[in-house]
Write an enzyme that holds these catalytic residues in place. Structure first.
Site, PDB file in Angstrom:
ATOM      1  N   HIS A 240       0.829  -1.212   0.000  1.00 23.00           N
ATOM      2  CA  HIS A 240       0.000   0.000   0.000  1.00 23.00           C
ATOM      3  C   HIS A 240       0.864   1.262   0.000  1.00 23.00           C
ATOM      4  O   HIS A 240       0.656   2.178  -0.795  1.00 23.00           O
ATOM      5  CB  HIS A 240      -0.911  -0.026   1.228  1.00 23.00           C
ATOM      6  CG  HIS A 240      -1.721   1.217   1.421  1.00 23.00           C
ATOM      7  ND1 HIS A 240      -3.013   1.337   0.982  1.00 23.00           N
ATOM      8  CD2 HIS A 240      -1.415   2.398   2.028  1.00 23.00           C
ATOM      9  CE1 HIS A 240      -3.471   2.540   1.296  1.00 23.00           C
ATOM     10  NE2 HIS A 240      -2.517   3.207   1.940  1.00 23.00           N
ATOM     11  N   GLU A 241       1.854   1.314   0.897  1.00 20.32           N
ATOM     12  CA  GLU A 241       2.719   2.500   0.975  1.00 20.32           C
ATOM     13  C   GLU A 241       3.516   2.684  -0.318  1.00 20.32           C
ATOM     14  O   GLU A 241       3.726   3.810  -0.770  1.00 20.32           O
ATOM     15  CB  GLU A 241       3.667   2.396   2.169  1.00 20.32           C
ATOM     16  CG  GLU A 241       2.985   2.460   3.525  1.00 20.32           C
ATOM     17  CD  GLU A 241       2.185   3.742   3.710  1.00 20.32           C
ATOM     18  OE1 GLU A 241       2.616   4.805   3.213  1.00 20.32           O
ATOM     19  OE2 GLU A 241       1.117   3.681   4.329  1.00 20.32           O
ATOM     20  N   HIS A 244       1.584   4.584  -2.840  1.00 19.57           N
ATOM     21  CA  HIS A 244       1.706   6.045  -2.746  1.00 19.57           C
ATOM     22  C   HIS A 244       2.995   6.513  -3.405  1.00 19.57           C
ATOM     23  O   HIS A 244       3.015   7.505  -4.133  1.00 19.57           O
ATOM     24  CB  HIS A 244       1.677   6.477  -1.282  1.00 19.57           C
ATOM     25  CG  HIS A 244       0.355   6.290  -0.608  1.00 19.57           C
ATOM     26  ND1 HIS A 244      -0.837   6.637  -1.207  1.00 19.57           N
ATOM     27  CD2 HIS A 244       0.027   5.801   0.628  1.00 19.57           C
ATOM     28  CE1 HIS A 244      -1.838   6.358  -0.383  1.00 19.57           C
ATOM     29  NE2 HIS A 244      -1.340   5.852   0.729  1.00 19.57           N
ATOM     30  N   HIS A 250      -5.666   7.621  -2.325  1.00 17.69           N
ATOM     31  CA  HIS A 250      -6.593   6.599  -1.849  1.00 17.69           C
ATOM     32  C   HIS A 250      -7.790   6.492  -2.797  1.00 17.69           C
ATOM     33  O   HIS A 250      -8.289   7.501  -3.305  1.00 17.69           O
ATOM     34  CB  HIS A 250      -7.075   6.926  -0.438  1.00 17.69           C
ATOM     35  CG  HIS A 250      -5.999   6.778   0.593  1.00 17.69           C
ATOM     36  ND1 HIS A 250      -5.669   7.774   1.480  1.00 17.69           N
ATOM     37  CD2 HIS A 250      -5.152   5.749   0.867  1.00 17.69           C
ATOM     38  CE1 HIS A 250      -4.686   7.361   2.260  1.00 17.69           C
ATOM     39  NE2 HIS A 250      -4.348   6.146   1.902  1.00 17.69           N
TER      40      HIS A 250
END
EC number: 3.4.24.-
Length: 1013
Positions: A240-241, A244, A250
C-alpha cells in the site's frame, strides 16, 4: 454479546487477530493499543539527507503533504477549529480507534493551521458533535486547482525506475518482506525497483516515530523516506505505501466515489472528517478505470470509526444485492494493476519474469507476429545469480542494422543498460549471459512481413567469478525460501591492494550444531583450499567479514529437505585506514569501520571542519571587529544534537552586521528541528531578528546595539551542510545626515552606499542622483518594463526606448499591468508607441495614452520596439507592463539560412509540457524549402505519440505529411515540394527534453525528395 460486555483483554485479542475488521492499517501511528515511541528504536542508519514524511507540513491519512501540495489544495472554509480534540488526532488509514495517537503533530490541527497560513481563511461554525459534518463548499469546489501525482509529470518516476535504500536497523525478515512487496509491484507492472547506486532521487525505507506514511509520487531533488514504523511491517501495508510512492492516492477519494460508496459521517471519529474529503476531477486522474472496491489503496469499512462495529464507508450493493468487501491488504487488485500500467505506459505485450527458469516468445508464435508490436520482458532473478538466455527459434524480417523488426537484449534492468545484442532475420542468436541478476528483452516490429517470430528459454545460474568493487549476493530465490539441492560457489575479487568486506543484512539457514546440512561457507582466498573464515547456518547473522587479500571465496549448499529464507549480503572493497602511519589523518582518535573509518576526539573537543582535526566545542565569546562563524564540521554536514551560542560584542556606538555566505539547514518556514536564531542583545530575551532554516540565504542583519547573539540548534535526525557567515562591526554612517546621499542611504558591512530611485542613476560623486538614459535592449524571454521613475510620476521631456528581442521562431507579447498616461484623443502629448520590429520604422502596433489598461499586443516576429515620450506639461504615474514570448508564427524563408528554435529557453531549460506550436514557413516565389535539423532531442516513443515534431508540405495539417519525428539525433534534411511548409510541435504533460533547433532556407532545386517517415 454487546460491545460493553467484552473485556479489554478480549477486545485486544479481537483487534490483533484481525476478526474485528477486514483490514487493519494504522498509519503514522502504531497498531499497539499502548503506543509509545522509544527514541532508541528510531532509524540508526548513517544519516541520509532525505525528505522526511514525518516532518511533512500536514498529513492526509498516511499521505504526507508538503507546502507545494498545500498551495494547490483547498478544503471547506467551514470546518470548526474550536471543538476538535487535537490531542487525539493521529494519522491512520486503517480501522477503528484512536489509541496511541501521537500528540506531537495533530493532523487536522496541522492541516487547518497550514491552510490558514497560506490564506485560505477558516471560519468558525458548529459542525462537530451533533451538527452537520464538514464538507467541501461549492465555492471551494469551483476554486480547486488541479493537482494529482498521476497527472503531474514531476511526480512520475522516469522510466518507471525507483531506486531504493533500506535503513540499517531493519531485521532480515523485514528486509525480505520489503523486497517481496517491491517484487510484487514489479511482477504485475512495468515499475522497477533497484538498489540505489548514484541516483539523485530515490526512496529510503526508514523506521520513523510517526509510523507508516509516505509522499505521493516522486518528490525529486534528493532522497525521500517511506516510513515503515511500529506494527506496520506487514506485506500488504508495505505494498500500500509503495502505491503512494508510485503515484496513487486513496481510492475512496476519487471524484466519482459517491456513486459507489456512502460516507457515514456520524460514525467518524471527531477531528478525522477531513480524511473522507473527495478530490475533484482535475486533482486526481483515474485513467479511465472503474471504481475499484478491491483496490489495495481503498480504506476499510470502519476506518476512523467511533466504534469497531460502526461503518464509516458503506459500499453500494452489487447486482446480486451483496456489498463488496473493501480495504483488503493482501495483493494488488486487477484495477490497481491496470491503473499502474496506464500511469507508467507499460507496453501491452511482455511481462516481468521472476522464476529461476522460463520461456518467452513473440505474440502469435509460431503463426506469425503482428506488425507494429512492442513487447518488453524483464527477467529478474536473485542477486548473485546470472541469467542465461537461449533463443530456440528466430524468424523475423531481416533488414540492415535490424532497423525494422528486431529483438534487443540488454544486460540490466532497463532500456539504457549495456546492449548484449540486437537480432533479426532467421539466424538463431548465440547463448547470452548477463553479468548480474537482471536482463531486459525488447521486441519491436514495424514491417508487414509475416514470419514465425521468435522463442527463447532462460535459466538462472548461481555462483561464478565476480570482479566488482561492490555488489550483492543472495541465496537462490531470496527473499523466498531457497531451493533444494543447490550448490553455488562465488569468487569475489576487488581491486588490488584492497580487502573484501562482507556484511549480512539477513540470514536464515537450516539450523544444525555443526552446520552439516544447509550452510554457507566463507574462505579467505580464491579457492576451497583457502583458510576457512566460517561455516554458517541458523538464524543469527554472522559478524562482518574482512578478507586479508582482495579475494573472498563463498559456497552455499542446500540439501533436499528443509528450506529457509536464506541470506542477503553486501560485499565491497575495504581497507584499514587506521592501520596506516598517519592513522587516516585523524588528530586524536581513529575508529576503523568496515568499508570506511571515522575520526573522533577526546572529551571536550569536537571534530573540525576537515573532519580530522579536533577543536574546542562550538560557540563562544567573540570580541573581534570581524570574523567568520560556521556550523560544527563545516563544510561537511553538521552533527546531530548540537547547541552552539556565539556572543559577538563590539565597541559602543558600533553596530554588528552578519552576512551568510552559505546556508542549508533542515526544515522549512516552521523551523522546528534545526535552526539559527539571531538576536540584538546578549540573551534570548533581547530583540529577535529572525529564526532561520531551509536553503534560502537570510538577508543581511544588523544589530540594534553593540552586541549580537547567534544560536544554532540541531535535532537528532537529518543533518545538512550548515552555514558559513561573516560578521562585521562598524559605525552606521547613514544615521547622520542620510550619509550625504540625495535619495537613499544603505548601510553595508564596513561602508555604505547611496542609491537612486527608478529613472535616476547615481552621479559620479556617488552621492547625488541624475536622470538616467532611457535606452534598453532586452533579451530575456520574459520580464517587466516600466516608465521612468515608476511608481512615482514620470519626468517631463523624456524619451525612452526599449528593444525586446526573443529567440528566433517566437513572438513577443506585451501585457499591461498598470497604465496612466496623459489623456488626449489622438495621444498627441505623452504617449507610448509599440512597433512590430526592431526600429520605429517597423509597422506600428499601437499608440497609447489615457488611464484605461490597453489590451495585450503581440508582434508577428521575435522583435518589438517600444518608445515612450512625455512633453513639458502634465505628468502621470506611467505604466508597468510584462513582456513574454509565444511560440509559432509566419516565417519568411530566403536564400540566406535562418534559425528556428523549439522554445524560448532553448539551451537553458528543457521545453515545457502541453505545447502546441505551429510555424508556417513561406519561401520566395518559385522556390522550395530546405529544413535542416541542427539539434534534436524530443521524448522518444515507438509511434512518436507523446512529444513530436511533424512537418506538412502545405498550409495546414491536411497537407501531405513530410514526417513525424521524435527521439534523439537530428533527422535527415527535409525538402518541400511547394513553397509553403507547416511545422507542428506537440508536447504532452510528462517527460520534457532539450528540444530542437532548425535551420531553414529557400532553395531552387528541381529534384528535391520527401523525407521518409
Amino acid at each position: 454479546m454487546g460491545l460493553q460486555a467484552l473485556s479489554p483483554r478480549m477486545l485486544l485479542w479481537l483487534v490483533v487477530s484481525g476478526i474485528v475488521f477486514s483490514r487493519v492499517l494504522w498509519v503514522c501511528a502504531g497498531l499497539d493499543y499502548d503506543y509509545t515511541f522509544d527514541g532508541n528504536e528510531e532509524d540508526k542508519t548513517e544519516p541520509i539527507d532525505y525528505k522526511d514524511p514525518c516532518k511533512a507540513a500536514v498529513f492526509w491519512g498516511d499521505i504526507a503533504l508538503d507546502d507545494e501540495d498545500l498551495n494547490i489544495f483547498q478544503i471547506d472554509r467551514t470546518i470548526d477549529l474550536t471543538q476538535s480534540p487535537f490531542g487525539k488526532l493521529g494519522h491512520i488509514t486503517g480501522g477503528f480507534g484512536d489509541h496511541g495517537m501521537p500528540k506531537k503533530r495533530g493532523a487536522l490541527y496541522q492541516l487547518i493551521e497550514r491552510i490558514r497560513r497560506i490564506g485560505s481563511g477558516l471560519e468558525q461554525n458548529n459542525t462537530m458533535k451533533g451538527k452537520a459534518p464538514p464538507k467541501l463548499s461549492e465555492q471551494s469546489e469551483k476554486n480547486r486547482v488541479p493537482r494529482a501525482a498521476t497527472s503531474r509529470t514531476e511526480r512520475i518516476w522516469p522510466g518507471g525506475v525507483i531506486p531504493y535504500v533500506i535503513g540499517g536497523n531493519f531485521t532480515g525478515s523485514q528486509r525480505a518482506m520489503f523486497k517481496q512487496a517491491m517484487r510484487h509491484w514489479e511482477k504485475h507492472t512495468c515499475v522497477t525497483f533497484t538498489e540505489r547506486s548514484d541516483e539523485e532521487s530515490y526512496i529510503v525505507f526508514t523506521y520513523r516515530p510517526c509510523g507508516c506514511c509516505s509522499y505521493v509520487g516522486r518528490r525529486g531533488n534528493g532522497p525521500q523516506a517511506i516510513s515503515i514504523g511500529k506494527n506496520c511491517d506487514k506485506f500488504g501495508i508495505v505494498v500500500h505505501e509503495l502505491g503512494h510512492v508510485i503515484g496513487f492516492w486513496h481510492e475512496h477519494t476519487r471524484p466519482d466515489r459517491d456513486n459507489h460508496v456512502t460516507i457515514i459521517r456520524e460514525n467518524i471519529q471527531p477531528g478525522q472528517e477531513y480524511n473522507f474529503l473527495k478530490m475533484e476531477p482535475g486533482e486526481v486522474n483515474s485513467l479511465g478505470e472503474r471504481y475499484d472496491f478491491d483496490s489495495i489503496m481503498h480504506y476499510a469499512r470502519n476506518t476512523f470509526s467511533r466504534g469497531m462495529f460502526l461503518d464509516t464507508i458503506l459500499p453500494s450493493r452489487d447486482d446480486n444485492g451483496i456489498r463488496p468487501a473493501i480495504g483488503q491488504r493482501t495483493r494488488l487488485s486487477k484495477g490497481d494493476i491496470a491503473q499502474a500500467r496506464k500511469l507508467y505506459r507499460c507496453p501491452a505485450c511482455g511481462e516481468t519474469l521472476q522464476e529461476s527458469s522460463g520461456n518467452l516468445s513473440s505474440p502469435g508464435f509460431p503463426n506469425g507476429y503482428p506488425s507494429y508490436t512492442h513487447c518488453i520482458w524483464r527477467v529478474s532473478v536473485t542477486p548473485g545469480e546470472k541469467i542465461v538466455l537461449n533463443f530456440t527459434t528466430m524468424d523475423l524480417y531481416k533488414s540492415s542494422l535490424c532497423w525494422y523488426d528486431y529483438i534487443e537484449v540488454r544486460d540490466g534492468y532497463w532500456r539504457k543498460s549495456p546492449l548484449l545484442g540486437r537480432f533479426c532475420g532467421d539466424k538463431v542468436a548465440g547463448v547470452l549471459t548477463s553479468t548480474d541478476s537482471r536482463m531486459w528483452i525488447e521486441f519491436r516490429s514495424s514491417s508487414n512481413w509475416v514470419g514465425k517470430g521468435f522463442a527463447a528459454v532462460y535459466e538462472a545460474i548461481c555462483g561464478g567469478e565476480i570482479r566488482k568493487n561492490e555488489g550483492q549476493i543472495q541465496s537462490p530465490n531470496y527473499p523466498d525460501d531457497y531451493r533444494p539441492m543447490k550448490e553455488c560457489v562465488w569468487k569475489i575479487m576487488v581491486s588490488e591492494g584492497y580487502h573484501v568486506g562482507l556484511t549480512f543484512q539477513a540470514f536464515e539457514i537450516e539450523r544444525h550444531d555443526s552446520c552439516a546440512y544447509d550452510h554457507l561457507e566463507v574462505r579467505d582466498g580464491a579457492s576451497e583450499n583457502s583458510p576457512l573464515i566460517g561455516r554458517f547456518c541458523g538464524y543469527d547473522k554472522p559478524e562482518d567479514i574482512r578478507s586479508t587479500s582482495n579475494t573472498l571465496w563463498m559456497k552455499f549448499v542446500s540439501d533436499g529437505t528443509v528450506n529457509k529464507a536464506g541470506f542477503a549480503a553486501n560485499f565491497f572493497k575495504e581497507e584499514d585506514e587506521c592501520a596506516k602511519p598517519d592513522r587516516g589523518g585523524c588528530e586524536q582518535r581513529c575508529l576503523n569501520t568496515l568499508g570506511s573509518y571515522q575520526c573522533a576526539c577526546e572529551p571536550g573537543y569536537e571534530l573540525g571542519p576537515d573532519r580530522r582535526s579536533c577543536e574546542a566545542a562550538c560557540g563562544g565569546l567573540l570580541t573581534k571587529l570581524n570574523g567568520t562563524i560556521t556550523t560544527p564540521g563545516w563544510p561537511k554536514e553538521y552533527p546531530p544534537n548540537k547547541n552552539c551560542v556565539w556572543q559577538v560584542i563590539a565597541p559602543s556606538q558600533y553596530r554588528i552586521s552578519v552576512k551568510f555566505e552559505f546556508f542549508e539547514l533542515e526544515g522549512n518556514e516552521v523551523c522546528k528541528y534545526d535552526y539559527v536564531e539571531i538576536w540584538s542583545g546578549p540573551s534570548s530575551e533581547s530583540k529577535l531578528h529572525g529564526k532561520f532554516c531551509g536553503a534560502d540565504i537570510p538577508e543581511v542583519m544588523t544589530s540594534h546595539f553593540n552586541n549580537m547573539r547567534i544560536e544554532f540548534k540541531s535535532d537528532n535526525t537529518v543533518s545538512k551542510k550548515g552555514f558559513k557567515a561573516h560578521f562585521f562591526s562598524d559605525k552606521d554612517e547613514c544615521s547622520k545626515d542620510n550619509g550625504g546621499c540625495q535619495h537613499e542611504c544603505v548601510n553595508t558591512m564596513g561602508s555604505y552606499t547611496c542609491q537612486c530611485r527608478n529613472g535616476f542613476v547615481l552621479h559620479e560623486n556617488k552621492h547625488d542622483c541624475k536622470e538616467a538614459e532611457c535606452e534598453q535592449k532586452i533579451h530575456s524571454p520574459s520580464g517587466l518594463i516600466t516608465s521612468p521613475n515608476w511608481p512615482d510620476k514620470y519626468p517631463s521631456r523624456k524619451e525612452c526606448t526599449w528593444v525586446i528581442s526573443a529567440i528566433p521562431g517566437h513572438r513577443i507579447t506585451l501585457a499591461f499591468n498598470e497604465f496612466e498616461v496623459e489623456q488626449h484623443q489622438e495621444c498627441a502629448y505623452d504617449h507610448l508607441e509599440i512597433f512590430d520590429g526592431e526600429t520605429e520604422k517597423s509597422p506600428i502596433l499601437g499608440r497609447l495614452c489615457g488611464s484605461k489598461i490597453p489590451d495585450p499586443l503581440m508582434a508577428t516576429g521575435n522583435e518589438m520596439f517600444i518608445r515612450f515620450i512625455s512633453d513639458a506639461s502634465v505628468q502621470r504615474k506611467g505604466f508597468q507592463a510584462t513582456h513574454s514570448t509565444e511560440c509559432g508564427g509566419r516565417l519568411k524563408a530566403e536564400s540566406k539560412p535562418r534559425d528556428l528554435y523549439s522554445h524560448a529557453q532553448f539551451g537553458d531549460n528543457n521545453y515545457p509540457g502541453q505545447l502546441d506550436c505551429e510555424w508556417l514557413l513561406v519561401s520566395e516565389r518559385g522556390s522550395r524549402l530546405e529544413l535542416s535539423f541542427q539539434t534534436f532531442e524530443v521524448e522518444e516513443e515507438a509511434d512518436c505519440g507523446y512529444d513530436y515534431v511533424e512537418v506538412f508540405d502545405g498550409l495546414s495539417s491536411k497537407a501531405v505529411g513530410l514526417g513525424r519525428f521524435c527521439g534523439s539525433g537530428p533527422p535527415e534534411e527535409i525538402y518541400s515540394i511547394g513553397d509553403v511548409a507547416l511545422i507542428h510541435f506537440h508536447t504532452d504533460d510528462t517527460i520534457n527534453k532539450k528540444g530542437f533547433y532548425i535551420r531553414y532556407k529557400s532553395i531552387r532545386y528541381p529534384e528535391t525528395m520527401h523525407a521518409k517517415n
